[in-house]
Scaffold this motif. Structure first.
Motif, PDB file in Angstrom:
ATOM      1  N   TYR A  13     -24.477 -19.872   9.096  1.00 44.62           N
ATOM      2  CA  TYR A  13     -25.122 -19.108  10.491  1.00 44.62           C
ATOM      3  C   TYR A  13     -24.099 -20.132  10.876  1.00 44.62           C
ATOM      4  CZ  TYR A  13     -29.733 -19.543   7.323  1.00 44.62           C
ATOM      5  OH  TYR A  13     -30.687 -19.184   7.101  1.00 44.62           O
TER       6      TYR A  13
ATOM      7  N   PRO B 221     -35.038 -13.844  11.053  1.00 40.38           N
ATOM      8  CA  PRO B 221     -35.601 -13.767  12.109  1.00 40.38           C
ATOM      9  C   PRO B 221     -36.024 -12.144  11.694  1.00 40.38           C
ATOM     10  CG  PRO B 221     -33.476 -12.889  13.199  1.00 40.38           C
ATOM     11  CD  PRO B 221     -33.924 -13.535  11.764  1.00 40.38           C
TER      12      PRO B 221
ATOM     13  N   GLU C 219     -34.771  -8.002  13.110  1.00 37.85           N
ATOM     14  CA  GLU C 219     -33.949  -8.081  13.388  1.00 37.85           C
ATOM     15  C   GLU C 219     -32.836  -7.915  12.244  1.00 37.85           C
ATOM     16  OE1 GLU C 219     -31.962 -11.617  15.594  1.00 37.85           O
ATOM     17  OE2 GLU C 219     -34.393 -11.474  16.619  1.00 37.85           O
TER      18      GLU C 219
ATOM     19  N   PRO D 139     -39.196 -14.303  15.437  1.00 34.13           N
ATOM     20  CA  PRO D 139     -38.101 -14.514  16.195  1.00 34.13           C
ATOM     21  C   PRO D 139     -37.926 -15.891  17.034  1.00 34.13           C
ATOM     22  CG  PRO D 139     -38.876 -12.085  16.421  1.00 34.13           C
ATOM     23  CD  PRO D 139     -39.356 -13.191  15.771  1.00 34.13           C
ATOM     24  N   GLU D 140     -38.836 -16.377  17.953  1.00 31.39           N
ATOM     25  CA  GLU D 140     -38.891 -17.248  18.795  1.00 31.39           C
ATOM     26  C   GLU D 140     -39.021 -18.572  17.810  1.00 31.39           C
ATOM     27  OE1 GLU D 140     -42.911 -15.849  18.430  1.00 31.39           O
ATOM     28  OE2 GLU D 140     -41.082 -14.972  18.780  1.00 31.39           O
TER      29      GLU D 140
ATOM     30  N   GLN E   6     -35.479 -19.145  16.474  1.00 34.10           N
ATOM     31  CA  GLN E   6     -34.550 -20.162  17.191  1.00 34.10           C
ATOM     32  C   GLN E   6     -34.583 -20.817  17.706  1.00 34.10           C
ATOM     33  OE1 GLN E   6     -32.191 -18.383  18.600  1.00 34.10           O
ATOM     34  NE2 GLN E   6     -32.121 -16.574  17.375  1.00 34.10           N
TER      35      GLN E   6
ATOM     36  N   ILE F 108     -33.589 -22.602  14.356  1.00 39.48           N
ATOM     37  CA  ILE F 108     -31.861 -22.900  14.064  1.00 39.48           C
ATOM     38  C   ILE F 108     -30.802 -24.057  15.686  1.00 39.48           C
ATOM     39  CG2 ILE F 108     -31.242 -20.910  15.286  1.00 39.48           C
ATOM     40  CD1 ILE F 108     -29.565 -20.446  12.885  1.00 39.48           C
ATOM     41  N   LYS F 109     -31.960 -24.570  16.166  1.00 40.01           N
ATOM     42  CA  LYS F 109     -31.369 -25.434  17.013  1.00 40.01           C
ATOM     43  C   LYS F 109     -31.730 -26.669  16.368  1.00 40.01           C
ATOM     44  CE  LYS F 109     -32.475 -22.392  20.818  1.00 40.01           C
ATOM     45  NZ  LYS F 109     -33.460 -22.381  22.771  1.00 40.01           N
TER      46      LYS F 109
END
Length: 264
Positions: free
Chosen positions: A130, A174, A177, A245-246, A249, A252-253
């Motif tokens: 990624y 996600p 997307e 999506p949330e 995210q 991935i953080k």
């Protein structure tokens, strides 16, 4: 007796094929991407080839029954019949090929705004890369590939140092997307296939192939290798997790970058 048996057998073959098509004991898996058009192309192909199959076999059955007493004639050339068959065959090829080419053109040309993930295939494992916070995948080189660096990352490139590696999967994506997959292989030819997404693309050593789609359903889906790749081919499976999506995210953080993983 043999003639009657052959006629009945041909008619039964056609009836059995039509019955299987109508009863649909095997059919498409539930659609989970934007590529529902591939189902329409497959149905068109099934319809045309099915009509040809039924027409040829029923015509053969009729001819055996109708002309079995007539003496055979040898015709080395029949220009009128040959011209008709050429035009009919050409029409069938065009009707079958044109929709597939139109679909393939869209399949390999993604929209401008896509989330890019690199897929690395090797015997017998799927791994993923990624982009990091800079939103770009860093440079790679086949000369730098090794067991410790299967992607061949150029660690002098800042865009490569912040990339995120997931060795062995699963591939998290996600929901809703567009996703562009860049596919590479380290050893032999593989093929990335997720039936619910209606996508399949060969993964070829020495080149980068690409395919894109938009996940439209949450859940877990299986990746299979659709190209025989060696003794462990049957074990070359993976998972795709489609997340909100949330949630994606947030996940991935929490993932370490290449530089963090290598302590550099």
């Amino acid at each position: 007796m043999q003639r009657a048996f052959l006629v009945v057998a041909l008619v039964a073959m056609v009836a059995g094929a039509v019955g299987l098509a109508l009863l649909r004991p095997w059919w498409f898996t539930p659609l989970a991407s934007n590529w529902g058009s591939i189902d329409q192309i497959i149905l068109l192909s099934l319809l045309l080839t099915g009509l040809a199959y039924a027409g040829v076999n029923l015509f053969l059955a009729y001819s055996i029954h109708r002309y079995h007493k007539d003496p055979a004639k040898y015709l080395p050339e029949e220009p009128r019949l040959e011209r008709k068959l050429i035009w009919l065959t050409t029409l069938g090829i065009v009707v079958l090929l044109a929709p597939g080419l139109y679909f393939y053109n869209h399949l390999v040309h993604p929209p401008k705004e896509t989330f890019t993930v690199e897929v690395l295939a090797q015997q017998w494992l799927w791994s993923y890369r990624y982009p990091g916070p800079d939103g770009k995948l860093g440079r790679t080189s086949i000369q730098k590939a090794s067991p410790a660096n299967p992607f061949g990352l150029d660690l002098e490139d800042p865009s490569a140092r912040d990339d995120i590696l997931v060795i062995g999967g699963p591939l998290r994506l996600p929901l809703g997307e567009p996703v562009l997959l860049l596919l590479r292989a380290n050893d032999v030819i593989h093929s990335f296939y997720v039936p619910e997404f209606r996508i399949k693309m060969d993964v070829v050593p020495g080149m980068v192939t690409r395919i894109w789609f938009t996940p439209t359903a949450l859940g877990q889906f299986q990746v299979v290798c659709a190209e025989y790749c060696g003794i462990g081919h049957a074990r070359m499976l993976g998972q795709v997790l489609v997340m909100k999506p949330e949630e994606f995210q947030a996940w991935i953080k929490t993932q370490p970058s290449v530089a963090q993983s290598l302590g550099r």
